[in-house]
Motif scaffolding. Sequence first.
Motif, short mmCIF file in Angstrom:
data_model
loop_
_atom_site.label_atom_id
_atom_site.label_comp_id
_atom_site.label_asym_id
_atom_site.label_seq_id
_atom_site.Cartn_x
_atom_site.Cartn_y
_atom_site.Cartn_z
N SER A 1 -5.19 7.80 1.26
CA SER A 1 -4.78 9.18 1.55
C SER A 1 -5.19 9.57 2.96
O SER A 1 -4.41 10.14 3.73
N ALA B 1 1.18 6.42 -6.97
CA ALA B 1 0.00 7.21 -7.37
C ALA B 1 0.25 8.69 -7.14
O ALA B 1 -0.20 9.53 -7.93
N LYS B 2 0.97 9.01 -6.09
CA LYS B 2 1.21 10.42 -5.73
C LYS B 2 2.20 11.05 -6.71
O LYS B 2 2.04 12.22 -7.11
N TYR C 1 -6.80 4.82 -3.62
CA TYR C 1 -5.94 5.97 -3.28
C TYR C 1 -6.66 6.94 -2.34
O TYR C 1 -6.06 7.49 -1.41
N SER C 2 -7.97 7.14 -2.58
CA SER C 2 -8.74 8.05 -1.74
C SER C 2 -8.74 7.59 -0.28
O SER C 2 -8.53 8.39 0.64
N LEU D 1 -4.04 6.27 -12.57
CA LEU D 1 -4.93 5.42 -11.77
C LEU D 1 -6.17 5.01 -12.55
O LEU D 1 -6.75 5.81 -13.29
N PHE E 1 2.22 1.58 -3.48
CA PHE E 1 1.13 2.02 -4.36
C PHE E 1 0.84 3.51 -4.15
O PHE E 1 0.69 4.27 -5.12
N PHE E 2 0.76 3.93 -2.91
CA PHE E 2 0.42 5.32 -2.59
C PHE E 2 1.48 6.27 -3.16
O PHE E 2 1.16 7.33 -3.71
N GLY F 1 -8.29 2.09 -8.77
CA GLY F 1 -7.10 2.69 -8.16
C GLY F 1 -7.44 4.01 -7.47
O GLY F 1 -6.89 4.32 -6.40
N GLU F 2 -8.31 4.81 -8.09
CA GLU F 2 -8.73 6.08 -7.50
C GLU F 2 -9.43 5.83 -6.15
O GLU F 2 -9.20 6.57 -5.17
N TYR G 1 0.83 -1.21 0.00
CA TYR G 1 0.00 0.00 0.00
C TYR G 1 0.86 1.26 0.00
O TYR G 1 0.54 2.26 -0.65
#
Length: 337
Positions: free
Chosen positions: A71, A15-16, A67-68, A59, A11-12, A63-64, A8
């Motif tokens: 976050s 994505a960032k 990610y939400s 994403l 992944f974070f 994935g969105e 995670y």
Amino acid sequence: MEQNLNYYKIFFTVAKTGNISKAAEALYISQPAVSKSITKLEQSLGHTLFKRSKKGVRLTEEGETLYSHLSTAFESIETAEKTLKRIGQFGMGHLRIGVSTSLCKYILLPYLQDFIEEHPHVKISIECNPTYETVQLLKQGKIDIGLICETALDKHFQFMPLRTIQDTFVATKTYLDNLTLRENESTKDDNARYDAGDSSEDLTISNIPNVAGLLLFTEPDKDEDYPLSTVEILEKSNLMLLDKENISRKYIEEYFANQNIHPGQILEINNMDLLIDFAAIGMGVACVVKEFVHSYIDSGQVIEIPLDIDISPRTIGFIYDKNNLSNTAKNFITSCQ
């Protein structure tokens, strides 16, 4: 879940940054390791998380969603880390103390003042309750430390003595004078009723022959007032005590039983300061802690009633669970030693 936590994080970061190479640099791992971790996470969740292109990664809808949520989670973790850092840097923390109102005012405050000067960023909560409730709160883990009169405790509780206190009885001089006047008048009335029904000849020294070996007594002058004894004051006055649930009350009742004192009229009050104030306005005789009423005695607002046998002193101290004490609470205990 535990195995996925590192995935995670990777992944974070991807994505960032929107780029696997940049994510690898930020995480101090290789690009292949990043790609492999993303693939394993996608396989574990059963969803494709990124759309890959020459420009980088983007994403997917799934994935969105991930990610939400992540976050929010990582922001909470970051906030927690910052808070812990501030606690270490500024000596922050939370100290929860249980104590009665009177012990808080007369004993705890000086210790708190010194502690706050040394640890200005510590949050302090005070629970004002009688001793038995303070002990219960400590057992339930709702407070860190209690300030109580020494009493029987569970073995895992530690008691740190601070000082002793002495119980005493006080009243205004006016109240005691009026009590003496009332009781003397009552005695005179009783004597008058007794004399009116007594047809026998008065026995006085003048009409009894002086016989060697006899010890002769005369009756006291019925018109002369006599001072009340301590026992008479406690039994005949409006006696003001703490309520029966209070440990101090139970302590005083043991004293009464040992001294064969039987109060006739008791007014129960649940606050020591009110006991002192009520005594000062002449409501009766109050059982208070001598150390708490010194200013009233010194100013002449009340006077202390001398006891034939003093009430045994009591020990005041901090109680805490030695196996479950926060660093903040430990610092406070240390500062009070």
